[in-house]
Every structure is written in C-alpha cells, then in structure tokens.
Design a protein around this motif. Sequence first.
Motif, PDB file in Angstrom:
ATOM      1  N   SER A 241      -8.269  11.081  60.349  1.00  0.00           N
ATOM      2  CA  SER A 241      -9.055   9.913  60.450  1.00  0.00           C
ATOM      3  C   SER A 241      -8.843   9.233  59.309  1.00  0.00           C
ATOM      4  O   SER A 241      -9.005   9.650  58.011  1.00  0.00           O
ATOM      5  CB  SER A 241     -10.516  10.400  60.790  1.00  0.00           C
ATOM      6  OG  SER A 241     -10.966  11.323  59.827  1.00  0.00           O
ATOM      7  N   ILE A 242      -8.307   7.906  59.184  1.00  0.00           N
ATOM      8  CA  ILE A 242      -7.934   7.138  58.157  1.00  0.00           C
ATOM      9  C   ILE A 242      -8.897   5.720  58.427  1.00  0.00           C
ATOM     10  O   ILE A 242      -8.918   5.238  59.368  1.00  0.00           O
ATOM     11  CB  ILE A 242      -6.363   6.801  58.555  1.00  0.00           C
ATOM     12  CG1 ILE A 242      -5.803   8.149  58.381  1.00  0.00           C
ATOM     13  CG2 ILE A 242      -6.081   5.662  57.431  1.00  0.00           C
ATOM     14  CD1 ILE A 242      -4.306   7.793  58.707  1.00  0.00           C
ATOM     15  N   LEU A 243      -9.228   5.575  56.980  1.00  0.00           N
ATOM     16  CA  LEU A 243     -10.172   4.509  56.846  1.00  0.00           C
ATOM     17  C   LEU A 243      -9.261   3.509  55.918  1.00  0.00           C
ATOM     18  O   LEU A 243      -8.970   3.823  55.030  1.00  0.00           O
ATOM     19  CB  LEU A 243     -11.537   4.654  56.454  1.00  0.00           C
ATOM     20  CG  LEU A 243     -12.308   3.255  55.918  1.00  0.00           C
ATOM     21  CD1 LEU A 243     -12.734   2.844  57.188  1.00  0.00           C
ATOM     22  CD2 LEU A 243     -13.644   3.989  55.187  1.00  0.00           C
ATOM     23  N   ASP A 244      -9.330   2.133  56.594  1.00  0.00           N
ATOM     24  CA  ASP A 244      -8.595   1.062  55.764  1.00  0.00           C
ATOM     25  C   ASP A 244      -9.598   0.259  55.300  1.00  0.00           C
ATOM     26  O   ASP A 244     -10.405  -0.623  56.036  1.00  0.00           O
ATOM     27  CB  ASP A 244      -7.595   0.089  56.480  1.00  0.00           C
ATOM     28  CG  ASP A 244      -6.867  -0.496  55.905  1.00  0.00           C
ATOM     29  OD1 ASP A 244      -6.638  -0.710  54.572  1.00  0.00           O
ATOM     30  OD2 ASP A 244      -6.258  -1.618  56.392  1.00  0.00           O
ATOM     31  N   ILE A 245     -10.072   0.259  54.049  1.00  0.00           N
ATOM     32  CA  ILE A 245     -11.045  -0.424  53.261  1.00  0.00           C
ATOM     33  C   ILE A 245     -10.560  -1.841  52.782  1.00  0.00           C
ATOM     34  O   ILE A 245      -9.679  -1.794  52.218  1.00  0.00           O
ATOM     35  CB  ILE A 245     -11.476   0.379  51.985  1.00  0.00           C
ATOM     36  CG1 ILE A 245     -11.983   1.842  52.474  1.00  0.00           C
ATOM     37  CG2 ILE A 245     -12.512  -0.179  51.420  1.00  0.00           C
ATOM     38  CD1 ILE A 245     -11.894   2.712  51.158  1.00  0.00           C
ATOM     39  N   GLY A 246     -11.406  -2.861  53.487  1.00  0.00           N
ATOM     40  CA  GLY A 246     -10.788  -4.037  53.010  1.00  0.00           C
ATOM     41  C   GLY A 246      -9.672  -4.437  53.957  1.00  0.00           C
ATOM     42  O   GLY A 246      -8.431  -4.878  53.396  1.00  0.00           O
ATOM     43  N   THR A 247      -9.610  -4.420  55.246  1.00  0.00           N
ATOM     44  CA  THR A 247      -8.313  -4.287  56.038  1.00  0.00           C
ATOM     45  C   THR A 247      -7.874  -5.831  55.892  1.00  0.00           C
ATOM     46  O   THR A 247      -6.522  -5.962  56.438  1.00  0.00           O
ATOM     47  CB  THR A 247      -8.767  -3.729  57.492  1.00  0.00           C
ATOM     48  OG1 THR A 247      -7.424  -3.533  58.021  1.00  0.00           O
ATOM     49  CG2 THR A 247      -9.288  -4.754  58.168  1.00  0.00           C
ATOM     50  N   GLY A 248      -8.581  -6.767  55.782  1.00  0.00           N
ATOM     51  CA  GLY A 248      -7.732  -8.028  55.774  1.00  0.00           C
ATOM     52  C   GLY A 248      -7.190  -8.541  57.058  1.00  0.00           C
ATOM     53  O   GLY A 248      -8.069  -8.354  58.126  1.00  0.00           O
ATOM     54  N   ASN A 249      -5.979  -8.875  57.055  1.00  0.00           N
ATOM     55  CA  ASN A 249      -5.261  -9.105  58.542  1.00  0.00           C
ATOM     56  C   ASN A 249      -4.655  -8.066  59.284  1.00  0.00           C
ATOM     57  O   ASN A 249      -4.493  -8.209  60.244  1.00  0.00           O
ATOM     58  CB  ASN A 249      -4.161 -10.062  58.035  1.00  0.00           C
ATOM     59  CG  ASN A 249      -3.018  -9.279  57.314  1.00  0.00           C
ATOM     60  OD1 ASN A 249      -3.179  -7.893  57.059  1.00  0.00           O
ATOM     61  ND2 ASN A 249      -2.088 -10.050  57.004  1.00  0.00           N
ATOM     62  N   GLY A 250      -5.132  -6.781  59.020  1.00  0.00           N
ATOM     63  CA  GLY A 250      -4.843  -5.497  59.614  1.00  0.00           C
ATOM     64  C   GLY A 250      -3.497  -5.191  59.654  1.00  0.00           C
ATOM     65  O   GLY A 250      -3.107  -4.027  60.232  1.00  0.00           O
ATOM     66  N   ALA A 251      -2.668  -5.593  59.113  1.00  0.00           N
ATOM     67  CA  ALA A 251      -1.201  -5.402  58.811  1.00  0.00           C
ATOM     68  C   ALA A 251      -1.094  -3.832  58.404  1.00  0.00           C
ATOM     69  O   ALA A 251      -0.223  -3.341  59.001  1.00  0.00           O
ATOM     70  CB  ALA A 251      -0.544  -6.274  57.896  1.00  0.00           C
ATOM     71  N   PHE A 252      -1.713  -3.207  57.721  1.00  0.00           N
ATOM     72  CA  PHE A 252      -1.664  -1.801  57.241  1.00  0.00           C
ATOM     73  C   PHE A 252      -1.849  -1.038  58.418  1.00  0.00           C
ATOM     74  O   PHE A 252      -1.336  -0.135  58.789  1.00  0.00           O
ATOM     75  CB  PHE A 252      -2.371  -1.695  56.030  1.00  0.00           C
ATOM     76  CG  PHE A 252      -1.764  -0.187  55.182  1.00  0.00           C
ATOM     77  CD1 PHE A 252      -0.528  -0.023  55.378  1.00  0.00           C
ATOM     78  CD2 PHE A 252      -2.643   0.720  54.869  1.00  0.00           C
ATOM     79  CE1 PHE A 252       0.049   1.384  54.660  1.00  0.00           C
ATOM     80  CE2 PHE A 252      -2.253   1.912  54.226  1.00  0.00           C
ATOM     81  CZ  PHE A 252      -0.679   2.103  54.260  1.00  0.00           C
ATOM     82  N   LEU A 253      -3.112  -1.339  59.343  1.00  0.00           N
ATOM     83  CA  LEU A 253      -3.239  -0.784  60.431  1.00  0.00           C
ATOM     84  C   LEU A 253      -2.235  -0.904  61.310  1.00  0.00           C
ATOM     85  O   LEU A 253      -1.851   0.165  61.982  1.00  0.00           O
ATOM     86  CB  LEU A 253      -4.822  -1.170  61.151  1.00  0.00           C
ATOM     87  CG  LEU A 253      -6.086  -1.122  60.405  1.00  0.00           C
ATOM     88  CD1 LEU A 253      -6.917  -1.995  60.813  1.00  0.00           C
ATOM     89  CD2 LEU A 253      -6.452   0.301  60.018  1.00  0.00           C
ATOM     90  N   VAL A 254      -1.641  -1.951  61.562  1.00  0.00           N
ATOM     91  CA  VAL A 254      -0.271  -1.936  62.350  1.00  0.00           C
ATOM     92  C   VAL A 254       0.614  -1.049  61.903  1.00  0.00           C
ATOM     93  O   VAL A 254       1.347  -0.231  62.603  1.00  0.00           O
ATOM     94  CB  VAL A 254       0.214  -3.082  62.521  1.00  0.00           C
ATOM     95  CG1 VAL A 254       1.408  -3.567  63.257  1.00  0.00           C
ATOM     96  CG2 VAL A 254      -0.962  -4.193  63.132  1.00  0.00           C
ATOM     97  N   GLU A 255       1.046  -0.853  60.656  1.00  0.00           N
ATOM     98  CA  GLU A 255       2.286  -0.181  60.133  1.00  0.00           C
ATOM     99  C   GLU A 255       1.707   1.568  60.154  1.00  0.00           C
ATOM    100  O   GLU A 255       2.706   2.238  60.665  1.00  0.00           O
ATOM    101  CB  GLU A 255       2.424  -0.176  58.653  1.00  0.00           C
ATOM    102  CG  GLU A 255       2.974  -1.640  58.505  1.00  0.00           C
ATOM    103  CD  GLU A 255       4.196  -1.702  59.126  1.00  0.00           C
ATOM    104  OE1 GLU A 255       5.283  -0.903  59.146  1.00  0.00           O
ATOM    105  OE2 GLU A 255       4.632  -2.707  59.902  1.00  0.00           O
TER     106      GLU A 255
END
Length: 173
Positions: free
Chosen positions: A18-32
């Motif tokens: 389970s991974i949390l992207d804090i301050g995801t902004g445009n979501g680019a890191f979630l895509v990667e």
Amino acid sequence: MSRVLRWMDKAKIPENASILDIGTGNGAFLVELAKHGYRNLTGIDYSPASVELSKNVLQAEDLTDVPVKELDFLNCQGELKGFDVCIDKGTFDAISLNPDNSVEGKKLYVQALKDALKDKGFFAVTSCNWTKEQLLDRFSEGFEFVQDLPSPSFQFGGKTGNSVTALIFKRVH
C-alpha cells in the motif's frame, strides 16, 4: 521519481504494497508506480484543482481504480493509516516553508506521517530545500534512517553539495 522507483526495485517493495503519494499534484508519479506494477496506490492533495487534474491524468492512462483524495495531510485526523510506503516529493518543503506557521506545520507533518505508516513502513522524501542533516534531525523521532538516494552534486566555494536531497526512512516505535 526514477530515484525512488530504483530504490523500490532494489528494496523489493512488493507490487501489492500500500503506497501513499503525499501531495500527488498531477498524479504523474501514481502513473509511473502503476506502470512499474504497483497496484495498491492512493494519492492525496489538498488542492481540488490538483485532485481533478490527477484524476484526469489517471483516467487518460486507463487507471481509474487508483483513488485520489482531496485531503490536507496536516489535518487528516487519522483518516490515513496502514501504508507500507509513503512518498513525498515536495510537500514537506512546501509545508515547512509556509511563512505563517512552519514550526507547527513541520510537527503536524511528522505526526501525520507516523499515523499513516505501518510499523516498519518506509518513507521516501525528496527535498530541494533541506539538507540530509536537516532531514535526519526532523525525522529523528519515530523513524530510522535507511539510506541516501544518489542525486547530482555540485561544488561551490570549496564545498560539495546537492541541489536535491532524497532519503529513505523506516517507521519505528
């Protein structure tokens, strides 16, 4: 993003972590992260415009099952719990440089992070504003330093420094 992804590969972070992207902004890191096989992803951002943008980016990549929540990390009242990995690539910088309440903001951030991570969960922080020593000091309580992720260095006035600091911590009680 690539530094953190390389670390995750080397550390053998499982694809179902389970991974949390804090301050995801445009979501680019979630895509990667999704492209690298990670499936249990969550993004948060306090900005409604960023949440909307990241949802659109994820939808364009056919990743509609990745939740993105409009949430202020400093005031999430225990809503975020049980994450194996939390990733920050600038949110701590923004919070700690807020001229209105940086001391309180930094304390709230550390507490929210402790609440969000499982025991022995990992925290990856990338900062353009704080040195390794400053981050080690800030996250000294409740966290154990794991490693420094390599970043480009420069020399000035006989000193060597980095324009970016990227560190990995482990949550400990």
